[in-house]
Design a protein around this motif. Structure first.
Motif, PDB file in Angstrom:
ATOM      1  N   PRO A   1       0.374  11.119 -21.089  1.00 53.59           N
ATOM      2  CA  PRO A   1       0.873  10.469 -19.886  1.00 53.59           C
ATOM      3  C   PRO A   1       2.636  11.359 -19.804  1.00 53.59           C
ATOM      4  CG  PRO A   1       0.757   8.760 -20.999  1.00 53.59           C
ATOM      5  CD  PRO A   1       0.213   9.804 -21.303  1.00 53.59           C
ATOM      6  N   VAL A   2       2.978  12.493 -20.968  1.00 49.90           N
ATOM      7  CA  VAL A   2       4.014  13.216 -20.839  1.00 49.90           C
ATOM      8  C   VAL A   2       3.232  14.831 -19.621  1.00 49.90           C
ATOM      9  CG1 VAL A   2       5.783  14.141 -21.423  1.00 49.90           C
ATOM     10  CG2 VAL A   2       5.352  12.561 -22.301  1.00 49.90           C
TER      11      VAL A   2
ATOM     12  N   TRP B   1       2.465  16.233 -12.117  1.00 49.09           N
ATOM     13  CA  TRP B   1       2.089  15.647 -10.608  1.00 49.09           C
ATOM     14  C   TRP B   1       4.036  15.608 -10.114  1.00 49.09           C
ATOM     15  CZ3 TRP B   1      -0.922  13.905  -7.408  1.00 49.09           C
ATOM     16  CH2 TRP B   1      -1.800  13.727  -7.228  1.00 49.09           C
ATOM     17  N   LYS B   2       5.161  16.141 -11.207  1.00 48.46           N
ATOM     18  CA  LYS B   2       6.470  16.030 -10.707  1.00 48.46           C
ATOM     19  C   LYS B   2       6.188  17.869  -9.774  1.00 48.46           C
ATOM     20  CE  LYS B   2      10.878  16.187 -11.856  1.00 48.46           C
ATOM     21  NZ  LYS B   2      11.689  16.715 -13.006  1.00 48.46           N
ATOM     22  N   TRP B   3       5.013  19.203 -10.928  1.00 47.06           N
ATOM     23  CA  TRP B   3       5.234  19.794 -10.246  1.00 47.06           C
ATOM     24  C   TRP B   3       4.452  19.901  -8.819  1.00 47.06           C
ATOM     25  CZ3 TRP B   3       5.788  24.545  -8.467  1.00 47.06           C
ATOM     26  CH2 TRP B   3       5.059  25.360  -8.866  1.00 47.06           C
TER      27      TRP B   3
ATOM     28  N   LEU C   1       8.957   5.158  -4.619  1.00 50.22           N
ATOM     29  CA  LEU C   1       8.304   4.492  -5.739  1.00 50.22           C
ATOM     30  C   LEU C   1       6.430   4.196  -5.126  1.00 50.22           C
ATOM     31  CD1 LEU C   1       8.065   1.890  -7.725  1.00 50.22           C
ATOM     32  CD2 LEU C   1       8.451   0.365  -5.263  1.00 50.22           C
ATOM     33  N   ASN C   2       6.387   4.722  -3.870  1.00 53.67           N
ATOM     34  CA  ASN C   2       4.686   4.960  -3.607  1.00 53.67           C
ATOM     35  C   ASN C   2       4.222   6.333  -4.192  1.00 53.67           C
ATOM     36  OD1 ASN C   2       4.538   2.577  -2.025  1.00 53.67           O
ATOM     37  ND2 ASN C   2       5.571   3.761  -0.172  1.00 53.67           N
ATOM     38  N   MET C   3       4.517   7.009  -4.776  1.00 51.83           N
ATOM     39  CA  MET C   3       4.314   8.509  -4.779  1.00 51.83           C
ATOM     40  C   MET C   3       4.024   7.555  -6.682  1.00 51.83           C
ATOM     41  SD  MET C   3       3.554  10.848  -2.628  1.00 51.83           S
ATOM     42  CE  MET C   3       3.185   9.776  -1.718  1.00 51.83           C
ATOM     43  N   LEU C   4       4.768   6.913  -7.430  1.00 54.40           N
ATOM     44  CA  LEU C   4       4.685   6.947  -8.881  1.00 54.40           C
ATOM     45  C   LEU C   4       3.320   5.728  -8.672  1.00 54.40           C
ATOM     46  CD1 LEU C   4       6.927   7.218 -11.230  1.00 54.40           C
ATOM     47  CD2 LEU C   4       7.176   4.722 -10.657  1.00 54.40           C
TER      48      LEU C   4
ATOM     49  N   LEU D   1       6.499   8.041 -17.725  1.00 60.22           N
ATOM     50  CA  LEU D   1       6.170   8.527 -16.199  1.00 60.22           C
ATOM     51  C   LEU D   1       7.490   8.504 -15.251  1.00 60.22           C
ATOM     52  CD1 LEU D   1       3.923   9.575 -14.132  1.00 60.22           C
ATOM     53  CD2 LEU D   1       3.247   7.387 -13.162  1.00 60.22           C
ATOM     54  N   VAL D   2       8.017   7.127 -15.166  1.00 60.57           N
ATOM     55  CA  VAL D   2       9.870   7.613 -14.331  1.00 60.57           C
ATOM     56  C   VAL D   2      10.690   7.975 -15.238  1.00 60.57           C
ATOM     57  CG1 VAL D   2      11.230   5.293 -14.270  1.00 60.57           C
ATOM     58  CG2 VAL D   2       8.649   4.765 -13.986  1.00 60.57           C
TER      59      VAL D   2
END
Lengths: 440, 278, 301
Positions: free
Chosen positions: C121-122, C128-130, C163-166, C237-238
């Motif tokens: 998950p990390v 995805w942050k990228w 939030l939707n991206m999460l 993720l958060v």
């Protein structure tokens, strides 16, 4: 020993025996000493010191960061000590510290702090009261303000780290701007004018509300520039006034006109720095460290095009905030004097100079800040020094984390247009009052 | 489904499969591709894909600056294998007992096991840390192995319990009539046919342990750091070389992904059978 | 005679086999869980190496009801969990159906199912942050090239969008595994049923409604339980993507508990939030279990 003497004891008188033993001992003594001298003798007391520090490129000590390693080895030798580092990424420092302090386990002797001294003062000892006078006199007196709590001095700041203005000289030329912005009005105007040709006028990280380098701390910078301050003498918030609102309004105005919209999602300063270094933004506030990677062609597209200046002045002049990177000693350290000596080593002139030249983090020692080599390698040192002549309060209290979380969140809402600056500051004041009262 | 395959039907199925394939693969492809690109190329708008943009330098940097990565990989391996082994050794017999014998309290026990899956790990972090530090197990692989049991053991029991429930009792009864002891039945009859789900559960527990982040963050220092911690450390506060971050992430996930791919048949078969039968 | 001793022997074996597991679980989990409940009933202060507690009953929980952050976290979590479960199970079913079709039988797709689940998950968060990076992220680049957007979008810039991206990222990671589960369920449905229905004149949709769905009922229920429980535990993720921002827009209950405990050192109220999550999940789980086993256990001793 007996084997060397050889002849059976019965054939020797006791005197001879003793004499020969003494001679043998005298011959071998120095030899043993010679052998022992070049390696640490097994029976000597080697004190272990454990240090908790950030990982480079964040401000890190020798041994953790790769500078002055020989000097560290020599110091270890001279003090019969061994320095062990535990280094973690900066964002994880506070959590690890909190868990450890909560559990009551003693793990570290020397601990890096950045704005958390009041919060964790119960777990530290005021060793800094005993720092050598030579050292203290070579440091700016106000550098101790963020590591003092309830009259006791708990730490020593080891790098002069203030927010200053960084700007892209090439963009300025193209826009016909000859000087860095001097006032808030200049700043707003410049940000607007510089938003063109594929770059924005201003970038900053608004993604993290809390901590030093978070949104709230940026607002505190402007607050001081507007002549305001956070707390009154009774510890209650006193920023619900024109200064507080104006400071927030500046941020809103900048945000609506000339700021990279991605700023709201940049959680760490590095995200914003990247934008600057890739030439996508013309101005930002940042820590002194920025200078070095900006000149590195593998990381930066603006090598040689970076300018530094004092932050633009608000109604009350210019002001900044302190990064407050400091060394503290834990309350249950077994060898507090040795720890203090280690900190003094970190702050020794030569180590401070190497810190500046090799890692880009400015020294805190005034003599080293004025050093010709340092000034040459880091031209923005002069800027930071100039900035340090004006107020730079980080308003660190035990609730710093929670307070900045609350204020930062309100600011984020305001930036997105969910409320006016006046409403937000009122709300902030209420929340901070509640937080301070909860502490009792 | 049965029905005359219409052209439109085939086309839409193919389209669906294509979208699924792209949607799943694209991010992963980007992970690898960007790990091979230079910072300058990645920060160009749009990204610069010319041949000169590609390099192995990111991997070199990662390997140079992180002796920690090697240690992290070793630690992750040791911890994951150990905790899986213990979880299986303790959990398989327990699952069998719950499945076969009407033991008092097995209902609440099963419920408790399910309940343990629901607790957000972070809250037990402080009490658990206190206990671990009293026992001197901070920054030790043993400490991690024990803590990871807290989620591995329940999973093993839950999955294998479902699987054991599904095995027809007849085989065991016959053996019992032949005079076999319960232990013998378990060892010689039940275990051999349970090999796929047991193996699958092992892989599952291994992967969960390998990927665990939060407890590793709290409970380790230098010596027992695991791979997820090392990845997270590449996002320092002041600099992000995106390619390096992707390189580190790639290196960290590759072993596990490879294992998962190799053993996917067992994982898929064993796990789904176990879960469904519960 | 033999039957009774067999019973006893089996029972003894059973207890012996179960005991170690129960002991371990009690030791490793029961104590911290009880400790966390205990902590939530106290005002906890850090004081010089030790933790000082003062009993305050349910005051922590009461304070939560007044707390804006808590209320926001509850609504965020509710939105997130409901949407995630709907999307993951819905889309997962679609994927499972696709892969059950003769065209989708290739091993390639099976491989695809396992990869997102295996990624830490990390690592997923970092990736995805990228991808979602507002300046250099590939998503912006692609959408711009396709002409779908004019300016780069700050995907994590407003609370709703973040939030939707999460949601998007976790749905991406979670679909394959649930699809796998559902696929296994699908493969158990005897093709005879479909053949019979077709002979009776049922079309594809009717087959789906009257054969597939009912047969999948149990598996679907399991998928829903699992995904719901997992959605409450989301943390990595958060932490990496948004740290709860902007403006607390992505603070989920689990993350709130972490923040209260570790950022503000309000150990008591952090424990209270976590216990709230625990109780909600417990209730949901019990409800689902009831649904699964209407008749109780049927295995004879």
């Amino acid at each position: 020993m007996r084997k060397i003497i050889g002849t059976p004891a019965s054939s020797l008188g006791r005197r001879d025996f003793l004499k020969q033993t003494a001679l043998a001992g005298a011959a071998l003594g120095p030899l043993a000493g010679l052998i022992a001298g070049s390696a640490r003798p097994a029976w000597a007391d080697t004190t272990e010191i454990s240090v908790f520090a950030p990982l480079p490129p964040d401000p890190a000590p020798p041994g953790d960061a790769k500078f002055s390693q020989d000097a560290l080895a020599a110091w270890e030798q001279a003090h019969s000590a061994k320095v062990n580092y535990e280094a973690v990424a900066w964002p994880q420092l506070h959590d690890k510290m909190a868990t450890n302090f909560a559990s009551g386990a003693h793990v570290w002797d020397v601990i890096y702090m950045s704005g958390w001294v009041p919060e964790f003062a119960k777990f530290l000892q005021p060793y800094a009261e005993k720092l050598s006078p030579d050292l203290v006199s070579d440091m700016p007196p106000s550098s101790f303000s963020t590591v003092k709590w309830q009259g006791k001095n708990y730490g020593a700041v080891f790098t002069l780290s203030l927010l200053t203005l960084f700007y892209n000289t090439e963009h300025f030329e193209k826009a016909g701007l000859t000087e860095p912005p001097k006032t808030w009005d200049d700043l707003k105007r410049y940000a607007k004018e510089l938003t063109r040709d594929g770059h924005y006028g201003w970038v900053l990280n608004y993604g993290d509300p809390a901590g030093i380098g978070g949104v709230a701390s940026y607002w505190m910078t402007y607050l001081q520039q507007a002549g305001g301050k956070m707390y009154g003498d009774d510890g209650m918030p006193v920023f619900n006034n024109e200064a507080g609102v104006d400071a927030l309004q500046l941020m809103v105005d900048l945000y609506n006109n000339g700021t990279d919209p991605g700023s709201i999602s940049y959680v760490g300063i590095n995200d914003a720095t990247n934008v600057m270094l890739s030439g996508k933004a013309s101005m930002m506030m940042n820590w002194p460290f920025t200078w070095k990677p900006a000149q590195d062609p593998t990381q930066s597209k603006i090598a040689g095009k970076l300018g530094g200046a004092v932050l633009p002045a608000g109604p009350a002049g210019t002001a900044s905030i302190d990064g407050t990177d400091a060394w503290t000693v834990s309350a249950d350290a077994k060898n507090p004097d040795l720890c203090r000596q280690l900190v003094e080593f970190y702050l020794s002139p030569d180590v401070q100079k190497q810190q500046a030249l090799q890692t880009g983090w400015l020294p805190i020692r005034l003599s080293m800040l004025a050093d010709a080599d340092v000034q040459k390698a880091l031209p923005n040192a002069a800027v930071v020094l100039e900035q340090s002549k004006h107020p730079y309060d980080s308003f660190v209290t035990p609730d710093y984390n929670e307070v900045t979380q609350a204020i930062g969140t309100e600011i984020q809402k305001t930036l997105q247009g969910a409320k006016t600056a006046k409403q937000a500051i009122q709300e902030c004041s209420d929340q901070v009052t509640a937080i301070v009262k909860k502490r009792g | 489904m049965q029905g005359k395959p219409s052209k439109l039907g085939r086309l839409s199925i193919q389209l669906g499969l294509g979208i699924f394939g792209f949607w799943t693969l694209a991010p992963i492809a980007w992970l690898v591709v960007s790990s091979l690109m230079q910072q300058q190329a990645l920060t160009a708008t749009p990204p610069d894909f010319s041949p000169s943009a590609f390099t192995f330098q990111n991997y070199v940097e990662v390997m140079n600056s992180a002796a920690a990565l090697g240690r992290g990989l070793a630690n992750s391996l040791i911890v994951a294998v150990s905790t899986t082994a213990v979880a299986l050794a303790v959990g398989a017999p327990a699952a069998y007992a719950l499945a076969r014998f009407q033991l008092p309290g097995s209902g609440p026990i099963l419920l408790m096991i399910l309940a343990t899956q629901m607790f957000p790990g972070i809250v037990v972090a402080i009490p658990m840390f206190i206990v671990m530090s009293h026992l001197g197990l901070i920054d030790s692989r043993l400490g991690l192995v024990i803590v990871y049991l807290s989620f591995n053991l329940p999973i093993v029991i839950w999955i294998l319990h479902g699987f054991f429930l599904a095995i027809p009792v007849g085989l065991e009864r016959a053996a019992a009539v032949d005079g076999a002891t319960t232990l013998q039945i378990f060892r010689l009859i039940v275990l051999p046919i349970s090999w796929p789900p047991i193996f699958a559960t092992a892989i599952f527990a291994f992967i969960e342990s390998w990927n665990e982040f939060f407890f590793a963050l709290i409970l380790t220092r230098q010596n027992a750091q695991t791979v997820p911690l090392v990845i997270s450390q590449f996002a320092g506060q002041y600099q992000t070389v995106f390619g390096q971050m992707m390189a580190a992430a790639t290196m960290a996930v590759t072993p596990v992904v490879v294992i998962a791919i190799i053993f996917r048949q067992s994982i898929m078969k064993g796990f789904t059978e176990g879960m469904i039968k519960s | 005679m033999a039957g009774i001793t067999l019973q006893q022997r089996r029972r003894r074996f059973g207890v012996g086999a179960l005991l170690p597991a129960v002991v371990i679980i009690l030791a490793i989990l029961a104590y911290p869980m009880a400790a966390s409940l205990w902590l939530s009933l106290h005002h906890v202060e850090l004081a010089g190496g030790a933790v000082a507690e003062s009993f305050i009953g349910l005051a922590n929980y009461a304070a939560l009801l007044d707390d804006d952050s808590f209320r926001l976290a509850v609504s965020n979590s509710a939105y997130f969990s409901v949407c995630e479960v709907a999307l993951v199970v819905g889309l997962g079913l679609g994927v499972a159906l696709l892969l059950n079709h003769p065209l989708g039988r290739s091993g390639f797709f099976r491989v695809l199912l396992i990869i997102p689940w295996a990624i830490a998950p990390v690592a997923n968060a970092v990736l995805w942050k990228w991808i979602l990076n507002s300046n250099y992220g590939i998503l912006n680049a692609i959408l711009t090239e396709l002409g779908l957007i004019d300016n780069y979008v700050t995907w994590l810039g407003t609370p709703g969008r973040a939030l939707n991206m999460l949601l998007l990222v976790d749905v991406w990671k979670s679909i394959p595994f649930i699809a796998l589960l559902l696929l296994a369920g699908l493969q158990k449905i005897p093709s005879m049923l479909y053949r019979a229905a077709w002979l009776d004149g049922a079309n594809t949709w009717q087959q789906f409604r009257f054969i597939t769905l009912p047969s999948l009922r149990t598996t679907l229920a399991i998928a829903i339980i699992l995904q719901t429980l997992w959605s409450f535990k989301l943390f990595d993720l958060v932490y990496v993507l948004t740290r709860g921002g902007p403006a607390d827009g992505t603070v989920l209950l689990n993350y709130l508990a972490y923040r209260e405990t570790f950022n503000f050192l309000h150990i008591g109220s952090g424990a209270a939030v976590a216990n709230v999550v625990f109780f909600i999940s417990l209730i949901l789980a019990i409800a689902y279990i009831r649904m699964l086993r209407p008749g109780g256990r049927k295995v004879p001793a």
